[in-house]
Enzyme design. Structure first.
Site, PDB file in Angstrom:
ATOM      1  N   ARG A   7      28.679  72.739  44.791  1.00  0.00           N
ATOM      2  CA  ARG A   7      30.022  72.960  45.085  1.00  0.00           C
ATOM      3  C   ARG A   7      30.912  73.073  43.470  1.00  0.00           C
ATOM      4  O   ARG A   7      32.247  73.587  43.604  1.00  0.00           O
ATOM      5  CB  ARG A   7      30.735  72.098  46.152  1.00  0.00           C
ATOM      6  CG  ARG A   7      29.803  72.327  47.301  1.00  0.00           C
ATOM      7  CD  ARG A   7      30.645  71.069  48.665  1.00  0.00           C
ATOM      8  NE  ARG A   7      30.285  69.972  48.078  1.00  0.00           N
ATOM      9  CZ  ARG A   7      29.801  69.589  48.105  1.00  0.00           C
ATOM     10  NH1 ARG A   7      28.318  69.056  48.887  1.00  0.00           N
ATOM     11  NH2 ARG A   7      30.028  67.293  48.089  1.00  0.00           N
ATOM     12  N   HIS A  39      15.875  72.327  41.834  1.00  0.00           N
ATOM     13  CA  HIS A  39      16.302  73.273  41.980  1.00  0.00           C
ATOM     14  C   HIS A  39      18.038  74.291  41.394  1.00  0.00           C
ATOM     15  O   HIS A  39      18.401  73.149  41.729  1.00  0.00           O
ATOM     16  CB  HIS A  39      16.491  74.010  43.519  1.00  0.00           C
ATOM     17  CG  HIS A  39      16.802  75.476  43.987  1.00  0.00           C
ATOM     18  ND1 HIS A  39      17.704  75.728  43.640  1.00  0.00           N
ATOM     19  CD2 HIS A  39      15.771  76.511  44.592  1.00  0.00           C
ATOM     20  CE1 HIS A  39      16.986  77.211  44.617  1.00  0.00           C
ATOM     21  NE2 HIS A  39      16.238  77.223  44.755  1.00  0.00           N
ATOM     22  N   TYR A  42      23.368  77.276  43.680  1.00  0.00           N
ATOM     23  CA  TYR A  42      23.307  78.140  44.216  1.00  0.00           C
ATOM     24  C   TYR A  42      24.664  79.358  43.568  1.00  0.00           C
ATOM     25  O   TYR A  42      24.834  80.143  44.065  1.00  0.00           O
ATOM     26  CB  TYR A  42      23.611  78.533  46.018  1.00  0.00           C
ATOM     27  CG  TYR A  42      22.318  77.819  46.383  1.00  0.00           C
ATOM     28  CD1 TYR A  42      21.106  78.301  45.937  1.00  0.00           C
ATOM     29  CD2 TYR A  42      22.284  76.171  47.386  1.00  0.00           C
ATOM     30  CE1 TYR A  42      20.123  77.995  46.739  1.00  0.00           C
ATOM     31  CE2 TYR A  42      21.096  75.549  47.988  1.00  0.00           C
ATOM     32  CZ  TYR A  42      20.265  76.666  47.111  1.00  0.00           C
ATOM     33  OH  TYR A  42      18.924  75.865  48.069  1.00  0.00           O
ATOM     34  N   HIS A  79      16.905  81.113  41.472  1.00  0.00           N
ATOM     35  CA  HIS A  79      17.114  82.932  42.116  1.00  0.00           C
ATOM     36  C   HIS A  79      18.054  83.339  40.629  1.00  0.00           C
ATOM     37  O   HIS A  79      19.092  82.989  40.470  1.00  0.00           O
ATOM     38  CB  HIS A  79      17.873  82.495  43.017  1.00  0.00           C
ATOM     39  CG  HIS A  79      17.640  81.725  44.190  1.00  0.00           C
ATOM     40  ND1 HIS A  79      19.021  81.864  45.505  1.00  0.00           N
ATOM     41  CD2 HIS A  79      16.725  81.078  44.762  1.00  0.00           C
ATOM     42  CE1 HIS A  79      17.955  81.011  46.485  1.00  0.00           C
ATOM     43  NE2 HIS A  79      16.739  80.361  45.395  1.00  0.00           N
ATOM     44  N   GLU A 115      12.787  82.279  41.308  1.00  0.00           N
ATOM     45  CA  GLU A 115      11.708  82.456  42.039  1.00  0.00           C
ATOM     46  C   GLU A 115      12.113  83.803  42.798  1.00  0.00           C
ATOM     47  O   GLU A 115      13.534  84.716  42.828  1.00  0.00           O
ATOM     48  CB  GLU A 115      13.145  81.247  43.601  1.00  0.00           C
ATOM     49  CG  GLU A 115      12.565  80.981  44.716  1.00  0.00           C
ATOM     50  CD  GLU A 115      13.344  80.525  45.335  1.00  0.00           C
ATOM     51  OE1 GLU A 115      13.234  80.459  46.661  1.00  0.00           O
ATOM     52  OE2 GLU A 115      13.858  79.523  45.531  1.00  0.00           O
ATOM     53  N   ASP A 149       8.264  82.003  46.655  1.00  0.00           N
ATOM     54  CA  ASP A 149       9.108  81.338  48.229  1.00  0.00           C
ATOM     55  C   ASP A 149       7.870  82.410  49.393  1.00  0.00           C
ATOM     56  O   ASP A 149       8.041  83.241  49.614  1.00  0.00           O
ATOM     57  CB  ASP A 149       9.997  82.113  48.471  1.00  0.00           C
ATOM     58  CG  ASP A 149      10.559  81.071  49.348  1.00  0.00           C
ATOM     59  OD1 ASP A 149      10.468  81.320  50.468  1.00  0.00           O
ATOM     60  OD2 ASP A 149      11.047  80.358  50.111  1.00  0.00           O
ATOM     61  N   HIS A 152      10.601  83.978  51.614  1.00  0.00           N
ATOM     62  CA  HIS A 152      11.334  85.610  50.568  1.00  0.00           C
ATOM     63  C   HIS A 152      10.371  86.139  50.731  1.00  0.00           C
ATOM     64  O   HIS A 152      10.482  87.806  50.591  1.00  0.00           O
ATOM     65  CB  HIS A 152      11.405  85.341  49.483  1.00  0.00           C
ATOM     66  CG  HIS A 152      12.729  83.495  49.768  1.00  0.00           C
ATOM     67  ND1 HIS A 152      13.052  83.611  48.414  1.00  0.00           N
ATOM     68  CD2 HIS A 152      13.232  83.265  50.505  1.00  0.00           C
ATOM     69  CE1 HIS A 152      14.449  82.855  48.780  1.00  0.00           C
ATOM     70  NE2 HIS A 152      13.926  82.097  50.560  1.00  0.00           N
ATOM     71  N   HIS A 186       7.006  77.406  46.932  1.00  0.00           N
ATOM     72  CA  HIS A 186       8.270  76.973  48.458  1.00  0.00           C
ATOM     73  C   HIS A 186       7.689  77.229  49.623  1.00  0.00           C
ATOM     74  O   HIS A 186       7.391  78.792  49.852  1.00  0.00           O
ATOM     75  CB  HIS A 186       9.036  77.736  48.344  1.00  0.00           C
ATOM     76  CG  HIS A 186      10.079  76.880  47.453  1.00  0.00           C
ATOM     77  ND1 HIS A 186      11.579  78.033  46.925  1.00  0.00           N
ATOM     78  CD2 HIS A 186       9.774  75.899  46.556  1.00  0.00           C
ATOM     79  CE1 HIS A 186      12.218  76.688  45.687  1.00  0.00           C
ATOM     80  NE2 HIS A 186      11.099  75.845  45.805  1.00  0.00           N
ATOM     81  N   ASP A 199      16.836  85.811  54.325  1.00  0.00           N
ATOM     82  CA  ASP A 199      16.200  84.547  53.929  1.00  0.00           C
ATOM     83  C   ASP A 199      16.676  83.647  54.816  1.00  0.00           C
ATOM     84  O   ASP A 199      17.507  82.879  55.111  1.00  0.00           O
ATOM     85  CB  ASP A 199      16.879  84.350  52.717  1.00  0.00           C
ATOM     86  CG  ASP A 199      16.706  82.750  52.077  1.00  0.00           C
ATOM     87  OD1 ASP A 199      16.128  82.282  52.586  1.00  0.00           O
ATOM     88  OD2 ASP A 199      17.181  81.729  51.662  1.00  0.00           O
ATOM     89  N   HIS A 201      14.400  80.488  56.630  1.00  0.00           N
ATOM     90  CA  HIS A 201      13.949  80.081  56.742  1.00  0.00           C
ATOM     91  C   HIS A 201      13.174  79.286  58.234  1.00  0.00           C
ATOM     92  O   HIS A 201      13.819  78.834  59.473  1.00  0.00           O
ATOM     93  CB  HIS A 201      13.989  78.140  55.519  1.00  0.00           C
ATOM     94  CG  HIS A 201      13.630  78.922  54.552  1.00  0.00           C
ATOM     95  ND1 HIS A 201      14.031  78.060  53.475  1.00  0.00           N
ATOM     96  CD2 HIS A 201      14.107  80.299  54.244  1.00  0.00           C
ATOM     97  CE1 HIS A 201      14.057  78.798  52.313  1.00  0.00           C
ATOM     98  NE2 HIS A 201      13.821  79.982  52.677  1.00  0.00           N
ATOM     99  N   GLU A 231      10.746  73.896  51.797  1.00  0.00           N
ATOM    100  CA  GLU A 231      11.719  74.046  52.368  1.00  0.00           C
ATOM    101  C   GLU A 231      12.112  73.758  54.214  1.00  0.00           C
ATOM    102  O   GLU A 231      13.514  74.832  53.743  1.00  0.00           O
ATOM    103  CB  GLU A 231      12.486  75.216  51.648  1.00  0.00           C
ATOM    104  CG  GLU A 231      12.687  74.782  50.197  1.00  0.00           C
ATOM    105  CD  GLU A 231      13.615  75.947  49.339  1.00  0.00           C
ATOM    106  OE1 GLU A 231      13.525  75.527  47.922  1.00  0.00           O
ATOM    107  OE2 GLU A 231      12.673  77.203  49.567  1.00  0.00           O
TER     108      GLU A 231
END
Length: 253
Positions: A7, A39, A42, A79, A115, A149, A152, A186, A199, A201, A231
């Site tokens: 964050r 990872h 984001y 990503h 990824e 993934d 994905h 993944h 996306d 999962h 994941e």
């Protein structure tokens, strides 16, 4: 596994004592660093047309690779990025490679693992050709790889649910990118249908991909020694231990 807050762009330095404890714990418990894939944040968008975001993403990538080195790890997953609709895909791919090259110049040995994406919005990396285009622009190609993934890939249009779908995907990946670049997978089922570009999962065997594809994955010789990382959402009674047990039960003797 994340190496800092998801964050915030700015994070406190990695504690050297904690890093040493991590390395020791991995050695004592038999965790090979090649099977551990942190990872990326984001927040990071190495393909951003916004110069401030691009610069912060570059700096964060350097920080992430530096943390990997301190922890004794050799791979880092991210990503690739998104154009935000303001630049062309080619320009976005160029910026991503630029950020990777810059980070590699400031760090050593850690492999940057791209990824594949689902093709949602302006993200790049949904097609294998886009991953290859980034790799072609990376100066030290010994330090770049790919993590596939399954959710994905399915959402981007690669039909893993079809009979022989896993083999077909790997054949195409080998032809376009090269299997020697594959560093991890993944494992995720998909809530969305084939080619939905979402996306979303789902737990193993409970989505649109289905259990047979994961049976093919765990029995595919070309994936031997490739780390397979869950994941999935995980629900009461079917969390990671149960899903791992299920995947092992699919392995042929």
């Amino acid at each position: 596994m994340f190496l800092g807050s998801q964050r915030s762009w700015k994070r406190p330095p990695l504690n050297s004592t904690a890093a040493e404890k991590f390395r020791k714990a991995c050695a004592e418990n038999g965790f090979d660093p090649v099977h551990i894939l942190p990872h990326g944040s984001y927040l990071m968008n190495c393909g951003s047309p916004k110069e401030d975001v691009f610069e912060k993403s570059q700096a964060l990538l350097v920080d992430e690779l530096t943390r990997c080195s301190a922890l004794g790890l050799c791979h880092f997953n991210l990503h690739p990025g998104a154009s935000l609709g303001s630049i062309t895909t080619e320009e976005c791919l160029e910026k991503i490679a630029q950020a990777i090259n810059d980070a590699h110049r400031q760090t050593s040995s850690v492999v940057t693992v791209l990824e594949n994406m689902c093709g949602q919005g302006s993200t790049v990396g949904g097609q294998f050709s886009e991953l290859r285009a980034i790799i072609d622009r990376v100066q030290d190609q010994s330090r770049v790889g790919v993590c596939l993934d399954t959710c994905h890939a399915f959402a981007a249009g690669y039909d893993l649910s079809a009979k022989g779908g896993v083999k077909s995907m790997l054949d195409e990946f080998d032809q376009v990118v090269g299997l020697h670049y594959l560093r991890a997978m993944h494992l995720n089922d998909s809530k969305g249908k084939l080619g939905c570009h979402l996306d979303r999962h789902e737990d193993i065997g409970r989505g649109q991909i289905g259990l047979s594809a994961f049976r093919d994955i765990v029995n595919e010789p070309r994936l031997d020694n490739i780390p397979l990382i869950l994941e999935t959402p995980g629900r009461p009674g079917f969390e990671y231990p149960e899903q791992i047990e299920l995947l092992y039960s699919l392995c042929k003797d």
